[in-house]
Design an enzyme around this catalytic site. Sequence first.
Site, mmCIF file in Angstrom:
data_model
loop_
_atom_site.group_PDB
_atom_site.id
_atom_site.type_symbol
_atom_site.label_atom_id
_atom_site.label_comp_id
_atom_site.label_asym_id
_atom_site.label_seq_id
_atom_site.Cartn_x
_atom_site.Cartn_y
_atom_site.Cartn_z
ATOM 1 N N HIS A 1 14.887 28.348 32.834
ATOM 2 C CA HIS A 1 15.276 28.400 31.423
ATOM 3 C C HIS A 1 14.520 27.401 30.542
ATOM 4 O O HIS A 1 15.100 26.750 29.675
ATOM 5 C CB HIS A 1 16.784 28.177 31.283
ATOM 6 C CG HIS A 1 17.632 29.286 31.835
ATOM 7 N ND1 HIS A 1 17.176 30.565 31.990
ATOM 8 C CD2 HIS A 1 18.935 29.296 32.277
ATOM 9 C CE1 HIS A 1 18.155 31.326 32.490
ATOM 10 N NE2 HIS A 1 19.220 30.594 32.684
ATOM 11 N N HIS B 1 21.908 33.255 25.807
ATOM 12 C CA HIS B 1 22.694 32.963 27.006
ATOM 13 C C HIS B 1 24.188 32.778 26.720
ATOM 14 O O HIS B 1 24.815 31.869 27.266
ATOM 15 C CB HIS B 1 22.114 31.704 27.671
ATOM 16 C CG HIS B 1 22.296 31.636 29.144
ATOM 17 N ND1 HIS B 1 23.523 31.516 29.741
ATOM 18 C CD2 HIS B 1 21.410 31.664 30.158
ATOM 19 C CE1 HIS B 1 23.373 31.457 31.057
ATOM 20 N NE2 HIS B 1 22.096 31.551 31.333
ATOM 21 N N GLU C 1 21.736 38.712 30.127
ATOM 22 C CA GLU C 1 20.578 38.139 29.431
ATOM 23 C C GLU C 1 19.444 39.146 29.425
ATOM 24 O O GLU C 1 18.873 39.444 30.469
ATOM 25 C CB GLU C 1 20.139 36.861 30.139
ATOM 26 C CG GLU C 1 21.230 35.824 30.282
ATOM 27 C CD GLU C 1 21.070 35.011 31.566
ATOM 28 O OE1 GLU C 1 20.026 34.390 31.757
ATOM 29 O OE2 GLU C 1 21.990 35.021 32.391
HETATM 30 C C1 BGC Z 1 20.937 32.177 35.862
HETATM 31 C C2 BGC Z 1 21.722 31.419 36.891
HETATM 32 C C3 BGC Z 1 21.868 30.016 36.426
HETATM 33 C C4 BGC Z 1 22.579 30.001 35.114
HETATM 34 C C5 BGC Z 1 22.697 28.614 34.591
HETATM 35 C C6 BGC Z 1 21.668 32.106 34.588
HETATM 36 O O1 BGC Z 1 20.913 32.714 33.601
HETATM 37 O O2 BGC Z 1 20.725 33.509 36.250
HETATM 38 O O3 BGC Z 1 21.059 31.458 38.136
HETATM 39 O O4 BGC Z 1 22.543 29.242 37.343
HETATM 40 O O5 BGC Z 1 21.856 30.767 34.201
HETATM 41 O O6 BGC Z 1 23.703 28.493 33.694
#
Ligand code: BGC
Length: 344
Positions: free
Chosen positions: A105, A179, A309
């Site tokens: 991310h 998110h 997402e």
């Molecule tokens: C991911 C997860 C991750 C999470 C974190 C998600 O978008 O797919 O693997 O742990 O975000 O908050």
Amino acid sequence: MSIEKRVFGKADGRDVYLYTLTNANGLKADITNYGGIVTSLMVPDREGNLADIVSGYDSLAEYIENNPYFGALIGRCGNRIGKGKFTLNGVEYTLATNNGPNHLHGGLKGFDKVVWDAEEMQTDEGDALKLTYLSKDGEEGYPGNLKCTVIYTLTNNDELKVSYEAETDKDTVVNLTHHSYFNLGAHDSGDIFGHELKLNADNYTPVDEGLIPTGEIKPVKDTLLDFTKPAPIGSRIDQVEGGYDHNFVLNSSDGSLALAASVYEPNSGRVMEIYTTEPAIQFYSGNFLDGSNKGKGAVYNKHNAFCLETQHYPDSPNQPNFPSVILKPGEKYTHLTVHKFSAR
Ligand code: BGC
């Protein structure tokens, strides 16, 4: 409608605000220019009662201290990049690693942790907030100055639209997403097992133990990942090790706006449909929530919220057979995702 603006605090020495967008039917979205975070989203149930359907916190300090990406904008590249490395035009780039050996991310200080410039907008569709951010060449290891614009619009059609654009001055990689953690029963209503989920995805990308794609694209048919017909999220989750955290390849992948996911919560009657121009969607069932995240009067335990997402596939910069995330000078990255709310 008119947008309310109030002071939310300070980050990186800059003022941070909380904006409230309201539509003609009384839906409300609170959005801050810190991380472009949607902190609250008030949506009616079948009786017309509004409830806040996203996980979040009351204060900016809590977001700064410990946010598992609640409500945030994610960039420069959402999802994982294996070992935090990729090669572009023969040059190897090393990114910040923040998820074991991998980059997740956007790194240590992704787009979810920066202060965006904000501009309130009145559009024909409804209240909107325009956020802009310049990610400098080398930030978190990525090449090129990337100019990003994200517009959130709360339409009078009961949609939350997220529209993204980005331009670079050097070849780079981009994969932006949003998110929010949703619970259509209400953010504080417990587990999400009763939500019925449908994904317009016949295929998914299998991963290794570090959640990095193996490069294969496999059918969901006859697997626990088959949501091509609506199924309660809880119906098979105990057989999925750790819970759902998978990238689904959307059946529509020509870049046109198409229905990717529908979710129905039977108690409240709330429905969320997600339309996107992106080729994939990560379905994450809040597996790492462990009760240590407490916000807005709720304790967020495992599987108390889910994320959907819209994005390109994980680890795309290292996977030649996945759709490309490369952006070049003179090109424009665009991405539109629409969350459409209703009740039945
Ligand atoms: C991911 C997860 C991750 C999470 C974190 C998600 O978008 O797919 O693997 O742990 O975000 O908050």
